[in-house]
Scaffold this motif. Sequence first.
Motif, short mmCIF file in Angstrom:
data_model
loop_
_atom_site.label_atom_id
_atom_site.label_comp_id
_atom_site.label_asym_id
_atom_site.label_seq_id
_atom_site.Cartn_x
_atom_site.Cartn_y
_atom_site.Cartn_z
N UNK A 149 0.82 -1.20 0.00
CA UNK A 149 0.00 0.00 0.00
C UNK A 149 0.86 1.25 0.00
N UNK A 150 1.91 1.26 0.82
CA UNK A 150 2.78 2.42 0.86
C UNK A 150 3.47 2.60 -0.49
N UNK A 151 3.90 1.49 -1.08
CA UNK A 151 4.54 1.57 -2.39
C UNK A 151 3.58 2.09 -3.43
N UNK A 152 2.30 1.71 -3.33
CA UNK A 152 1.31 2.16 -4.29
C UNK A 152 1.11 3.66 -4.22
N UNK A 153 1.16 4.20 -3.00
CA UNK A 153 1.00 5.65 -2.85
C UNK A 153 2.13 6.38 -3.54
N UNK A 154 3.34 5.84 -3.44
CA UNK A 154 4.50 6.53 -3.99
C UNK A 154 4.55 6.41 -5.52
N UNK A 155 3.94 5.35 -6.09
CA UNK A 155 4.08 5.11 -7.52
C UNK A 155 2.83 5.43 -8.32
N UNK A 156 1.68 5.45 -7.69
CA UNK A 156 0.44 5.57 -8.45
C UNK A 156 0.08 7.00 -8.74
N UNK A 157 -0.69 7.26 -9.82
CA UNK A 157 -1.24 8.59 -10.08
C UNK A 157 -2.17 8.99 -8.95
N UNK B 236 -7.25 1.85 2.04
CA UNK B 236 -6.16 0.87 2.12
C UNK B 236 -4.85 1.55 2.50
N UNK B 237 -4.64 2.73 1.93
CA UNK B 237 -3.42 3.47 2.22
C UNK B 237 -3.41 3.93 3.67
N UNK B 238 -4.55 4.42 4.14
CA UNK B 238 -4.62 4.88 5.53
C UNK B 238 -4.35 3.72 6.49
N UNK B 239 -4.89 2.54 6.17
CA UNK B 239 -4.65 1.37 7.01
C UNK B 239 -3.16 1.03 7.05
N UNK B 240 -2.50 1.17 5.90
CA UNK B 240 -1.07 0.88 5.84
C UNK B 240 -0.27 1.88 6.67
N UNK B 241 -0.69 3.14 6.65
CA UNK B 241 -0.01 4.17 7.44
C UNK B 241 -0.20 3.90 8.93
N UNK B 242 -1.42 3.53 9.31
CA UNK B 242 -1.69 3.22 10.72
C UNK B 242 -0.88 2.02 11.16
N UNK B 243 -0.73 1.04 10.28
CA UNK B 243 0.08 -0.15 10.58
C UNK B 243 1.51 0.27 10.92
N UNK B 244 2.07 1.15 10.11
CA UNK B 244 3.43 1.63 10.36
C UNK B 244 3.48 2.50 11.61
N UNK C 61 -6.08 7.20 16.07
CA UNK C 61 -6.21 6.11 15.11
C UNK C 61 -5.32 4.93 15.50
N UNK C 62 -4.14 5.23 16.01
CA UNK C 62 -3.22 4.18 16.44
C UNK C 62 -3.79 3.44 17.66
N UNK C 63 -4.35 4.18 18.60
CA UNK C 63 -4.96 3.57 19.79
C UNK C 63 -6.09 2.63 19.37
N UNK C 64 -6.94 3.07 18.46
CA UNK C 64 -8.07 2.26 18.02
C UNK C 64 -7.60 1.00 17.28
#
Length: 232
Positions: free
Chosen positions: A21-29, A39-47, A89-92
């Motif tokens: 997901x993080x890679x997709x954010x950096x590469x996608x339009x 999906x991207x937000x979930x990946x950020x929260x994961x990190x 968001x991290x707590x939740x």
Amino acid sequence: MSIASLSAKLIRKASPQARRSVAAVKKSPSGRALQKGQQTKAAIVDAALGLATQIGLEGLSIGALAEATQMSKSGVFAHFGSREELQISVVLEYHNRFEQEVFYPAIDQERGLPRLRALFANWMRRTSAEIDSGCLYIGGAAEFDDRPGPVRDALARSVQTWLDAMHRAIVQAKGCGHLRADVDEEQMAFEIHGLILALHYEARFLRRPASLARANQGFENILARFGAPTVS
């Protein structure tokens, strides 16, 4: 440990979905990235969760997370309008994972002592895994115990929800006749919670190798003291 070192560590440890997901954010339009917003937000929260267990919720910031995920600050900020929103968001997310690992598997067990034992066993299993990384509930309590606000409220609600579940399991065990009729459910829940807190202190801070065994023995001692005579 520096943020840069943590960044590399988090990227290695992140779930495959989070890395994709993080890679997709950096590469996608931009249009495609917007479609994958959740999906991207979930990946950020994961990190962010991985980072928070290392440096605490207070150390969490848009800038630190951008570095950890190798994203731009604006990219992270687009999903979290403030540092406080990010922390909540991290707590939740932590609470959701806690329930998935500890609470829900125990519900499949029979009511009474089997379910109570399962709750504690699952709790111990998760605690054992967190000895090196740290528990967000315990670390967060130390950071926000005297700081009122939405982050503290989110932490307190999460902890209280779990403790209420443990209390209900004790009440059910008493109702099933697995505990003495005169058992003080609040006292029993307090003592079980105390075992976990002591385990974190002894194992994580003092590095005492026998801590896990002592916590398990402590639970058995509690059951022996509060258990009905017919329960072995």
